[in-house]
Design a protein around this motif. Structure first.
Motif, PDB file in Angstrom:
ATOM      1  N   ASN A 120       0.706  -1.324   0.124  1.00  0.00           N
ATOM      2  CA  ASN A 120      -0.015  -0.072   0.079  1.00  0.00           C
ATOM      3  C   ASN A 120       0.813   1.249  -0.029  1.00  0.00           C
ATOM      4  N   GLY A 121       2.163   1.097  -0.592  1.00  0.00           N
ATOM      5  CA  GLY A 121       2.911   2.445  -0.327  1.00  0.00           C
ATOM      6  C   GLY A 121       2.736   3.418  -1.395  1.00  0.00           C
ATOM      7  N   SER A 122       3.742   4.003  -1.621  1.00  0.00           N
ATOM      8  CA  SER A 122       3.535   4.893  -2.689  1.00  0.00           C
ATOM      9  C   SER A 122       3.958   4.562  -4.251  1.00  0.00           C
ATOM     10  N   VAL A 123       3.760   5.167  -5.392  1.00  0.00           N
ATOM     11  CA  VAL A 123       4.082   4.915  -6.519  1.00  0.00           C
ATOM     12  C   VAL A 123       5.816   4.370  -6.781  1.00  0.00           C
ATOM     13  N   GLU A 124       6.332   5.306  -5.888  1.00  0.00           N
ATOM     14  CA  GLU A 124       7.861   4.904  -5.737  1.00  0.00           C
ATOM     15  C   GLU A 124       8.280   3.765  -5.381  1.00  0.00           C
ATOM     16  N   GLU A 125       7.572   3.424  -4.049  1.00  0.00           N
ATOM     17  CA  GLU A 125       7.893   2.244  -3.329  1.00  0.00           C
ATOM     18  C   GLU A 125       7.284   0.934  -4.260  1.00  0.00           C
ATOM     19  N   SER A 126       6.350   1.059  -5.172  1.00  0.00           N
ATOM     20  CA  SER A 126       5.534   0.089  -5.998  1.00  0.00           C
ATOM     21  C   SER A 126       6.787  -0.273  -6.996  1.00  0.00           C
ATOM     22  N   ALA A 127       7.441   0.727  -7.556  1.00  0.00           N
ATOM     23  CA  ALA A 127       8.498   0.499  -8.476  1.00  0.00           C
ATOM     24  C   ALA A 127       9.646  -0.064  -7.812  1.00  0.00           C
ATOM     25  N   ALA A 128      10.018   0.240  -6.370  1.00  0.00           N
ATOM     26  CA  ALA A 128      11.114  -0.289  -5.717  1.00  0.00           C
ATOM     27  C   ALA A 128      11.076  -1.756  -5.565  1.00  0.00           C
ATOM     28  N   VAL A 129       9.551  -2.154  -5.204  1.00  0.00           N
ATOM     29  CA  VAL A 129       9.149  -3.787  -5.026  1.00  0.00           C
ATOM     30  C   VAL A 129       9.462  -4.544  -6.282  1.00  0.00           C
ATOM     31  N   ILE A 130       8.961  -3.979  -7.380  1.00  0.00           N
ATOM     32  CA  ILE A 130       9.583  -4.615  -8.618  1.00  0.00           C
ATOM     33  C   ILE A 130      10.861  -4.719  -8.859  1.00  0.00           C
ATOM     34  N   ARG A 131      11.633  -3.618  -8.513  1.00  0.00           N
ATOM     35  CA  ARG A 131      13.177  -3.491  -8.737  1.00  0.00           C
ATOM     36  C   ARG A 131      13.613  -4.691  -7.944  1.00  0.00           C
ATOM     37  N   GLY A 132      13.445  -4.501  -6.472  1.00  0.00           N
ATOM     38  CA  GLY A 132      13.754  -5.527  -5.631  1.00  0.00           C
ATOM     39  C   GLY A 132      13.461  -6.987  -6.127  1.00  0.00           C
ATOM     40  N   ALA A 133      12.461  -7.339  -6.702  1.00  0.00           N
ATOM     41  CA  ALA A 133      11.947  -8.631  -7.125  1.00  0.00           C
ATOM     42  C   ALA A 133      12.713  -9.107  -8.345  1.00  0.00           C
ATOM     43  N   PHE A 134      12.945  -7.977  -9.158  1.00  0.00           N
ATOM     44  CA  PHE A 134      13.824  -8.156 -10.429  1.00  0.00           C
ATOM     45  C   PHE A 134      15.248  -8.756 -10.014  1.00  0.00           C
ATOM     46  N   LEU A 135      15.883  -7.875  -9.334  1.00  0.00           N
ATOM     47  CA  LEU A 135      17.309  -8.066  -8.702  1.00  0.00           C
ATOM     48  C   LEU A 135      17.392  -9.564  -8.208  1.00  0.00           C
ATOM     49  N   ALA A 136      16.233  -9.949  -7.353  1.00  0.00           N
ATOM     50  CA  ALA A 136      16.424 -11.378  -6.819  1.00  0.00           C
ATOM     51  C   ALA A 136      16.222 -12.390  -7.702  1.00  0.00           C
ATOM     52  N   HIS A 137      15.088 -12.288  -8.624  1.00  0.00           N
ATOM     53  CA  HIS A 137      14.861 -13.544  -9.476  1.00  0.00           C
ATOM     54  C   HIS A 137      14.400 -12.965 -10.743  1.00  0.00           C
ATOM     55  N   GLY A 138      14.785 -12.109 -11.607  1.00  0.00           N
ATOM     56  CA  GLY A 138      14.160 -11.404 -12.670  1.00  0.00           C
ATOM     57  C   GLY A 138      15.084 -11.996 -13.986  1.00  0.00           C
ATOM     58  N   SER A 139      14.259 -11.919 -15.046  1.00  0.00           N
ATOM     59  CA  SER A 139      14.969 -12.004 -16.364  1.00  0.00           C
ATOM     60  C   SER A 139      14.161 -11.580 -17.588  1.00  0.00           C
ATOM     61  N   LEU A 140      15.104 -10.938 -18.496  1.00  0.00           N
ATOM     62  CA  LEU A 140      14.623 -10.166 -19.695  1.00  0.00           C
ATOM     63  C   LEU A 140      15.069 -11.043 -20.477  1.00  0.00           C
ATOM     64  N   THR A 141      14.141 -11.352 -21.623  1.00  0.00           N
ATOM     65  CA  THR A 141      14.584 -12.074 -22.901  1.00  0.00           C
ATOM     66  C   THR A 141      14.980 -10.970 -23.944  1.00  0.00           C
ATOM     67  N   GLU A 142      15.379 -11.562 -24.874  1.00  0.00           N
ATOM     68  CA  GLU A 142      15.601 -10.646 -26.203  1.00  0.00           C
ATOM     69  C   GLU A 142      14.415  -9.998 -26.852  1.00  0.00           C
ATOM     70  N   PRO A 143      14.374  -8.910 -27.298  1.00  0.00           N
ATOM     71  CA  PRO A 143      13.065  -8.300 -27.943  1.00  0.00           C
ATOM     72  C   PRO A 143      12.828  -9.209 -29.322  1.00  0.00           C
TER      73      PRO A 143
END
Length: 337
Positions: A120-143
């Protein structure tokens, strides 16, 4: 995985000044990459990360925001582990850190999703949540057609919480389970680009857009080449068919056909790729395309009537056989078959 490494490396060095935003990122990172262990009757917080820069960022946040000391270790690759893994461990006051980051609720029970203060945090905190999840176990495939940004989640509750955080950023993400593993996936190329901007991966975004543009240009060029090739094949096939019909008509009729019809037929056979306009200009004297087309049409009709009287193949039947032979010679797939 080169894009994934680029994004993580850039995010690991991103400067964030607000303590609440740093705390939200750490809460998500520990939830997605960490776990709670009881060692000697005490709760130990532990996170396993795949890059040293992310591990050092995590340890720095734990110390600067929450004031706890960390142990930083490395697990070498081997067996089921193909690469080295960096481990961030908080043994002393691990329970206090777990409570403050939302890994434990007020009753000391493990939180299955993400803490309400983070969700329920701010928009900045929501972006931080996704950033933390990506740093932990995220992946980005080729376009491209199968482009995706994926997050491996510790459970369905965490996946739904991550989808909610993405929704607060106007990002459409979907939770799904693949072979028993919960994942959150973002597939649309424009959405992935917007999310990279929100996370702060601006250099990686430029790299992503450059590769995406190259793929789109290559795909467009391939489509146009295939279209032109198909048109050329159809034109060649039509020319073969038209030429075969006229050749058959001249063979059937011989000298029985009027000279002006035979002249038009000989022009067609000698210039199979030419248009009717071009045939008309080649005629002596020059004719309009309607006139040359009419003469060829009358020649074919006369030949077909004569073929029926003789009981032999008509111009259309002969041309169909010739067209099939031409298709087999020019199409490798048909030839192999």
């Amino acid at each position: 995985m080169a894009l994934t490494a680029s994004v993580k490396e850039e995010l690991a060095h991103l400067q964030v000044r607000k303590s609440a935003v740093r705390a939200a990122e750490l809460s998500a990172l520990l939830r997605f990459a960490g776990g709670l262990h009881i060692v000697g009757g005490r709760i130990v917080v532990e996170a396993e990360l795949d890059t040293e820069s992310v591990a050092r960022r995590t340890a720095r946040t734990v110390g600067e925001v929450f004031g706890h000391d960390c142990e930083l270790g490395v697990i070498s690759g081997g067996g089921l582990r193909r690469d080295r893994t960096w481990v961030v461990r908080v043994a002393k006051d691990g329970e206090a850190l777990a409570r403050r980051t939302g890994l434990l609720d007020a009753h000391g029970r493990p939180v299955r999703g993400l803490p309400p203060t983070v969700v329920n945090g701010s928009v900045e905190e929501s972006a931080a949540v996704i950033r933390g999840a990506f740093l932990a176990h995220g992946s980005l495939t080729e376009p491209g057609r199968a482009a995706a940004m994926e997050f491996t989640c510790p459970g369905p509750e965490a996946a739904l919480a991550l989808v909610g955080s993405a929704r607060r950023l106007d990002v459409l993400a979907k939770a799904r389970q693949v072979r028993g593993v919960d994942r959150v996936v973002v597939r649309d190329g424009d959405t992935i680009a917007a999310l990279l901007t929100r996370l702060g991966a601006h250099r990686a975004l430029l790299q992503w857009e450059d590769r995406r543009m190259r793929k789109e240009v290559r795909a467009t060029a391939n489509r146009l080449a295939n279209f032109d090739d198909a048109n050329l094949r159809r034109s060649a096939q039509a020319a073969v068919t038209a030429g075969a019909k006229v050749e058959r008509a001249l063979d059937i009729l011989g000298d029985e056909a009027p000279e002006h019809l035979r002249a038009a037929g000989r022009l067609r056979v000698a210039n199979k790729q030419a248009s009717l306009d071009e045939l008309g200009r080649l005629s002596e004297p020059p004719l309009t395309k309607d006139a040359i087309a009419g003469r060829i049409r009358r020649l074919l009709a006369m030949a077909d009537r004569r073929a029926e009287e003789l009981g032999v193949a008509t111009t259309s039947e002969f041309a169909a056989h010739a067209s099939a032979e031409h298709a087999e010679q020019t199409d490798p797939a048909r030839s192999d078959a």
